[in-house]
Design a protein around this motif. Structure first.
Motif, short mmCIF file in Angstrom:
data_model
loop_
_atom_site.label_atom_id
_atom_site.label_comp_id
_atom_site.label_asym_id
_atom_site.label_seq_id
_atom_site.Cartn_x
_atom_site.Cartn_y
_atom_site.Cartn_z
N VAL A 12 0.87 -1.18 0.00
CA VAL A 12 0.00 0.00 0.00
C VAL A 12 0.91 1.22 0.00
CG1 VAL A 12 -1.87 1.22 1.17
CG2 VAL A 12 -1.67 -1.27 1.40
N TYR A 13 0.86 2.00 -1.07
CA TYR A 13 1.62 3.25 -1.08
C TYR A 13 0.87 4.26 -0.20
CZ TYR A 13 4.42 1.57 -5.02
OH TYR A 13 5.29 0.87 -5.81
N ALA A 14 1.59 4.91 0.67
CA ALA A 14 0.97 5.86 1.58
C ALA A 14 0.36 7.01 0.78
CB ALA A 14 2.00 6.39 2.56
N ARG A 18 -2.33 15.27 -1.44
CA ARG A 18 -2.94 15.29 -2.76
C ARG A 18 -3.38 13.92 -3.28
NH1 ARG A 18 1.34 17.53 -6.29
NH2 ARG A 18 2.63 17.06 -4.50
N MET A 19 -2.82 12.83 -2.65
CA MET A 19 -3.10 11.50 -3.20
C MET A 19 -3.66 10.55 -2.16
SD MET A 19 -0.37 10.49 -6.15
CE MET A 19 0.50 9.45 -5.03
N LEU A 20 -4.67 9.78 -2.55
CA LEU A 20 -5.19 8.75 -1.67
C LEU A 20 -4.19 7.61 -1.59
CD1 LEU A 20 -8.87 8.67 -2.98
CD2 LEU A 20 -8.10 9.47 -0.73
N PRO A 21 -4.20 6.85 -0.46
CA PRO A 21 -3.35 5.65 -0.42
C PRO A 21 -3.71 4.73 -1.57
CG PRO A 21 -4.39 6.07 1.71
CD PRO A 21 -5.01 7.01 0.74
N LYS A 22 -2.69 4.01 -2.09
CA LYS A 22 -2.95 3.16 -3.25
C LYS A 22 -2.55 1.73 -2.94
CE LYS A 22 -3.75 1.80 -7.28
NZ LYS A 22 -5.07 1.82 -7.91
N ARG A 23 -3.50 0.80 -3.06
CA ARG A 23 -3.17 -0.62 -2.86
C ARG A 23 -2.65 -1.16 -4.18
NH1 ARG A 23 -5.33 -1.83 2.09
NH2 ARG A 23 -4.67 -4.00 1.95
N ALA A 24 -1.33 -1.28 -4.30
CA ALA A 24 -0.73 -1.68 -5.58
C ALA A 24 -0.64 -3.20 -5.71
CB ALA A 24 0.65 -1.06 -5.72
N LEU A 25 -0.45 -3.90 -4.58
CA LEU A 25 -0.44 -5.37 -4.57
C LEU A 25 -1.28 -5.82 -3.39
CD1 LEU A 25 3.35 -6.19 -5.14
CD2 LEU A 25 1.51 -6.37 -6.83
N GLY A 42 0.52 -8.05 -17.67
CA GLY A 42 -0.61 -7.28 -17.15
C GLY A 42 -0.60 -5.86 -17.69
N PRO A 43 -1.75 -5.20 -17.61
CA PRO A 43 -1.85 -3.83 -18.14
C PRO A 43 -1.09 -2.83 -17.27
CG PRO A 43 -3.88 -4.44 -17.01
CD PRO A 43 -3.02 -5.67 -17.03
N ASN A 44 -0.93 -1.64 -17.78
CA ASN A 44 -0.29 -0.58 -17.00
C ASN A 44 -1.06 -0.37 -15.70
OD1 ASN A 44 1.87 0.12 -18.69
ND2 ASN A 44 0.51 1.33 -19.99
N GLY A 45 -0.31 -0.21 -14.62
CA GLY A 45 -0.96 0.04 -13.33
C GLY A 45 -1.32 -1.23 -12.58
N ALA A 46 -1.02 -2.40 -13.16
CA ALA A 46 -1.43 -3.67 -12.54
C ALA A 46 -0.66 -3.96 -11.25
CB ALA A 46 -1.24 -4.82 -13.52
N GLY A 47 0.57 -3.42 -11.16
CA GLY A 47 1.40 -3.69 -9.98
C GLY A 47 2.70 -4.42 -10.31
N LYS A 48 2.99 -4.56 -11.59
CA LYS A 48 4.17 -5.32 -12.02
C LYS A 48 5.47 -4.68 -11.51
CE LYS A 48 3.23 -4.89 -16.45
NZ LYS A 48 2.06 -3.99 -16.33
N SER A 49 5.61 -3.38 -11.73
CA SER A 49 6.85 -2.72 -11.30
C SER A 49 6.99 -2.75 -9.79
CB SER A 49 6.90 -1.27 -11.78
OG SER A 49 7.02 -1.24 -13.18
N THR A 50 5.87 -2.61 -9.10
CA THR A 50 5.92 -2.67 -7.64
C THR A 50 6.47 -4.01 -7.20
OG1 THR A 50 4.05 -1.13 -7.48
CG2 THR A 50 4.50 -2.51 -5.55
N LEU A 51 5.98 -5.07 -7.81
CA LEU A 51 6.44 -6.42 -7.45
C LEU A 51 7.95 -6.55 -7.71
CD1 LEU A 51 4.44 -9.62 -8.37
CD2 LEU A 51 6.91 -9.60 -8.28
P1 ADP Z 1 2.71 -1.56 -13.52
O1 ADP Z 1 4.19 -1.78 -13.42
O2 ADP Z 1 1.96 -2.85 -13.71
O3 ADP Z 1 2.34 -0.54 -14.53
P2 ADP Z 1 2.94 -0.23 -10.93
O4 ADP Z 1 3.48 -1.22 -9.97
O5 ADP Z 1 3.88 0.77 -11.51
O6 ADP Z 1 2.18 -1.03 -12.10
O7 ADP Z 1 1.75 0.56 -10.27
C1 ADP Z 1 0.69 -0.08 -9.56
C2 ADP Z 1 -0.22 0.99 -8.95
O8 ADP Z 1 0.50 1.66 -7.89
C3 ADP Z 1 -0.61 2.07 -9.93
O9 ADP Z 1 -1.92 2.47 -9.63
C4 ADP Z 1 0.37 3.19 -9.64
O10 ADP Z 1 -0.19 4.42 -9.97
C5 ADP Z 1 0.60 3.04 -8.16
N1 ADP Z 1 1.93 3.50 -7.75
C6 ADP Z 1 3.13 3.07 -8.24
N2 ADP Z 1 4.16 3.67 -7.63
C7 ADP Z 1 3.60 4.54 -6.72
C8 ADP Z 1 4.12 5.46 -5.75
N3 ADP Z 1 5.44 5.62 -5.60
N4 ADP Z 1 3.25 6.15 -5.01
C9 ADP Z 1 1.93 5.98 -5.13
N5 ADP Z 1 1.36 5.13 -6.01
C10 ADP Z 1 2.17 4.42 -6.79
#
Ligand code: ADP
Ligand code: ADP
Length: 229
Positions: A12-14, A18-25, A42-51
């Motif tokens: 969960v990104y804090a 300006r931004m709501l917390p984001k559950r990325a995985l 997976g599509p953009n925003g799926a959480g791949k880079s986070t993983l």
């Molecule tokens: P992907 O690689 O599949 O495109 P990401 O892992 O980059 O997906 O992003 C997953 C979700 O987390 C997206 O909604 C993205 O906007 C959000 N996100 C990624 N990095 C951050 C961050 N540093 N702070 C807040 N939200 C983030």
């Protein structure tokens, strides 16, 4: 015998003003077999880079566990970095260093003695021999990407993880990167890449996990998985 094992991985990104917390995985369970050529599709925003960034030690997970070749990446970061090579998506390079210097520095960071370094061999393998002594400013995007791949391989990791390795790359370079990743995999290296192209996963990989909105929605050998689509 898994190269990578994730259990209940949650990020969960804090939020901020300006931004709501984001559950990325969200509770990702994933087992990547040793020796596989594995696509996280997976599509953009799926959480791949986070993983990938959690595995790379760049992002702190919120909960869950991650093991690479049996090594818990939180408990043993130094051991983890020996078994993992990460190719980030961003083309971050040090401007005033040549590919040869960049690889020598990387080898130094891993404590590889000069006599055991394979700098010329790695440069040749990624097609950068001609640019070995050129500064970053004269390297094209494709050359920079190949240098990042080379840097990730300096310590001969048994797992290489590539974040969208062919994004924005022209057709010719894409083919040479594909061939090189396949060669690594034939040599026994577990190769994991993220992509949003089904075609790329289909052509290259023998395992595919589909990730969407922070969840792994399917994971199987390619043939089985494609039959379900
Ligand atoms: P992907 O690689 O599949 O495109 P990401 O892992 O980059 O997906 O992003 C997953 C979700 O987390 C997206 O909604 C993205 O906007 C959000 N996100 C990624 N990095 C951050 C961050 N540093 N702070 C807040 N939200 C983030
Ligand atoms: P670009 O590099 O801007 O994606 P290209 O001309 O290299 O464009 O790509 C040609 C076609 O291949 C396009 O239709 C594009 O959608 C598709 N394509 C691009 N990258 C990949 C990839 N990694 N795997 C599969 N198909 C791709």
């Amino acid at each position: 015998a898994f190269a990578i094992e994730l259990e209940g991985l949650t990020k969960v990104y804090a939020g901020s003003r300006r931004m709501l917390p984001k559950r990325a995985l969200e509770g990702v369970d994933l087992k990547i077999p040793r020796g596989s050529f594995f696509a996280l599709l997976g599509p953009n925003g799926a959480g791949k880079s986070t993983l990938i960034n959690i595995l790379a030690g760049l992002v702190v997970k919120t909960s869950g566990t991650a093991h690479v070749f049996g090594v818990d990446i939180d408990a043993h970061p130094r051991r983890a970095r020996r078994v993992i090579g990460v190719v980030p998506q961003e083309l971050n390079l040090d401007a005033f260093f040549t590919p040869r210097e960049a690889l020598e520095m990387q080898a130094g960071l891993y404590g590889i003695p000069p006599a055991e370094r394979r700098t010329d061999e790695i440069l040749a393998a990624v097609g950068l021999s001609d640019k070995a002594d050129a500064y970053a400013r004269s390297l094209s995007g494709g050359m920079r990407r190949r240098l990042l791949v080379a840097k990730a391989l300096v310590h001969r990791p048994p797992v290489v993880i590539l974040d969208e390795p062919t994004a924005g790359v022209d057709v010719e370079l894409r083919r040479s990167l594909w061939a090189y990743m396949q060669e690594l995999n034939r040599e026994g290296v577990t190769v994991v890449l993220t992509t949003h192209y089904l075609e790329e996963a289909e052509q290259l990989c023998d395992w595919i996990a589909i990730i969407d909105k922070g969840h792994v929605v399917a994971c199987d050998r390619k043939e089985q998985l494609l039959r379900q689509l």
